[in-house]
Enzyme design. Structure first.
Site, mmCIF file in Angstrom:
data_model
loop_
_atom_site.group_PDB
_atom_site.id
_atom_site.type_symbol
_atom_site.label_atom_id
_atom_site.label_comp_id
_atom_site.label_asym_id
_atom_site.label_seq_id
_atom_site.Cartn_x
_atom_site.Cartn_y
_atom_site.Cartn_z
ATOM 1 N N GLN A 98 0.845 -1.205 0.000
ATOM 2 C CA GLN A 98 0.000 0.000 0.000
ATOM 3 C C GLN A 98 0.877 1.252 0.000
ATOM 4 O OE1 GLN A 98 -2.364 1.539 3.299
ATOM 5 N NE2 GLN A 98 -4.197 1.402 2.016
ATOM 6 N N TYR A 179 -6.067 10.723 4.502
ATOM 7 C CA TYR A 179 -4.696 11.066 4.129
ATOM 8 C C TYR A 179 -4.664 11.916 2.849
ATOM 9 C CZ TYR A 179 -3.874 8.016 7.990
ATOM 10 O OH TYR A 179 -3.905 7.481 9.255
ATOM 11 N N ARG A 226 -7.492 2.070 -2.704
ATOM 12 C CA ARG A 226 -8.385 1.947 -1.547
ATOM 13 C C ARG A 226 -9.122 3.258 -1.342
ATOM 14 N NH1 ARG A 226 -7.468 0.196 4.813
ATOM 15 N NH2 ARG A 226 -9.073 -1.410 4.800
ATOM 16 N N GLY A 320 -9.104 -6.996 8.737
ATOM 17 C CA GLY A 320 -7.997 -6.296 9.364
ATOM 18 C C GLY A 320 -7.646 -6.921 10.698
ATOM 19 N N ARG A 321 -8.313 -6.443 11.762
ATOM 20 C CA ARG A 321 -7.958 -6.919 13.102
ATOM 21 C C ARG A 321 -7.963 -8.442 13.242
ATOM 22 N NH1 ARG A 321 -11.545 -2.226 15.711
ATOM 23 N NH2 ARG A 321 -12.563 -2.723 13.745
HETATM 24 C C1 8OZ Z 1 -4.118 3.393 12.195
HETATM 25 C C2 8OZ Z 1 -3.049 4.079 12.726
HETATM 26 C C3 8OZ Z 1 -2.208 4.762 11.868
HETATM 27 C C4 8OZ Z 1 -2.436 4.745 10.511
HETATM 28 C C5 8OZ Z 1 -5.126 4.046 7.949
HETATM 29 C C6 8OZ Z 1 -2.751 3.970 7.666
HETATM 30 O O1 8OZ Z 1 -6.103 4.231 8.690
HETATM 31 C C7 8OZ Z 1 -3.756 4.023 8.517
HETATM 32 C C8 8OZ Z 1 -3.526 4.046 9.984
HETATM 33 C C9 8OZ Z 1 -4.348 3.368 10.863
HETATM 34 O O2 8OZ Z 1 -5.281 3.881 6.741
#
Ligand code: 8OZ
Length: 364
Positions: A98, A179, A226, A320-321
């Site tokens: 990613q 982001y 994503r 994920g988890r």
């Molecule tokens: C949790 C902590 C830090 C980064 C995301 C890359 O949510 C993250 C991330 C998740 O996509």
């Protein structure tokens, strides 16, 4: 009827099953933001996943926003990742990387020369990031100039090339979870004028130019993305019309012929249908606009995942988890076996504890 355990082709990437390991930030990179031996072991333990999407990884030093996250912009990082991909492939797995730039979710102490984070905007969110001093408020960002964007696009292109040189089977561009690329996409954040601000076609331009550059570099069949239309992580309000914005993005991505879309349904790590999203996102309508593979994510359990794949609405499910605490999640889903408990306090940072010490079924 298709099951979770049937093979799947996502573009050029052949999966043994439709159970995908979601990208998971674990903050265990070594100095130089290099993945080390524990990371090799962690991913190799999980190689029975149909596809591993390795954790969010900086395309450049300016793309970092949390302590000890890995990069893919130096020769040492490429060499570190090569050990990961070789080991996963030897164990019969498939693994992609990613590609990440945090934009304004960062702090001067994490950036080269104490630089300010960069974004579509100079407005600071009410958010925190994790630094050497623990959780701190993010620093005020600097709005990127339009003439800096070709260099940014080139960072993604070079990172994609580095990922392939490191042995990855492909790349996923991170355009989710608040982001940098979401900071351009959403009118709740992007306050620019000019070719990258204003109408949704302009706000989508940077993502689409990056996707085109990555496709030209490594091929559409090895490229995915994503998206998270309903997530408000890090003080990032929804777009005023997420359905229209994402319809446009998916039409263009479909025309580019990329291998897959990885859709986070609902609030990342939270509610699948947040009441605050009005009208609710119509994910089936979004899926119908895109010709390639479709990975769905967010809070799926075994039955939901089996039903969703059997219905034909989606091709694969990312967990994920459950993959943090169950290295052999595929077998546990197949056998309907119990899962190990997640030790949430060991998710971010540290060593082997909570990383490589979760037992497989039948292990002592
Ligand atoms: C949790 C902590 C830090 C980064 C995301 C890359 O949510 C993250 C991330 C998740 O996509």
């Amino acid at each position: 009827m298709t099951t979770l355990f049937d093979p799947l082709k996502l573009g050029d990437i052949a999966l043994n099953n439709r159970i995908v390991m979601a990208p998971l930030t674990r903050n265990r990179a070594l100095p130089g933001q290099v993945p080390g031996p524990l990371t090799v072991e962690y991913y190799t333990q999980r190689a029975s996943a149909g596809l591993i999407i390795a954790e969010a990884t900086q395309v450049s030093a300016m793309g970092q926003g949390y302590l000890d996250t890995p990069g893919i912009h130096s020769a040492e990082q490429v060499a570190g990742w090569r050990k990961v991909t070789d080991a996963v492939h030897a164990a019969g797995g498939r693994i992609i990387l990613q590609l990440w730039h945090v934009g304004r979710i960062s702090h001067t102490s994490l950036l080269p020369g104490g630089a300010s984070p960069v974004s579509s905007t100079s407005r600071r969110p009410n958010a925190q990031c994790f630094t050497r001093d623990g959780f701190v408020d993010v620093s005020a960002p600097r709005a990127l100039r339009d003439d800096e964007l070709p260099g940014l696009i080139d960072d993604y292109r070079r990172a994609a090339r580095n990922a392939i040189d490191a042995g990855f089977d492909g790349v996923e561009v991170h355009s989710a979870n608040s982001y940098l690329l979401e900071q351009f996409l959403r009118d709740s954040v992007n306050d620019r004028s000019g070719p990258y601000g204003g109408p949704l076609e302009n706000r989508a331009r940077l993502l689409l130019e990056i996707m085109a550059a990555v496709v030209a570099e490594v091929g559409a069949g090895r490229t995915g993305v994503r998206l998270s239309p309903a997530t408000t992580f890090c003080d990032t309000p929804l777009d005023s019309n997420p359905q229209a914005l994402h319809s446009h993005v998916l039409d263009r991505l479909s025309a580019l012929g990329i291998a897959f879309v990885h859709m986070i349904e609902g609030e990342t790590g939270g509610e699948r249908a947040p009441a605050s999203v009005k009208p609710p996102i119509d994910y089936a309508a979004l899926r119908a606009r895109f010709n390639g593979g479709w990975i769905a994510n967010n809070g799926y359990d075994r039955q939901m995942a089996m039903d969703a794949v059997a219905s034909g609405g989606i091709d694969a499910v990312a967990f994920g988890r459950p993959f943090i605490s169950n290295p052999d999640l595929v077998r546990r889903l197949r056998d309907n076996a119990p899962h190990n408990d997640l030790r949430a306090d060991l998710m971010y940072g540290g060593g082997a504890a909570g990383y490589t010490d979760y037992p497989a079924l039948g292990a002592a």
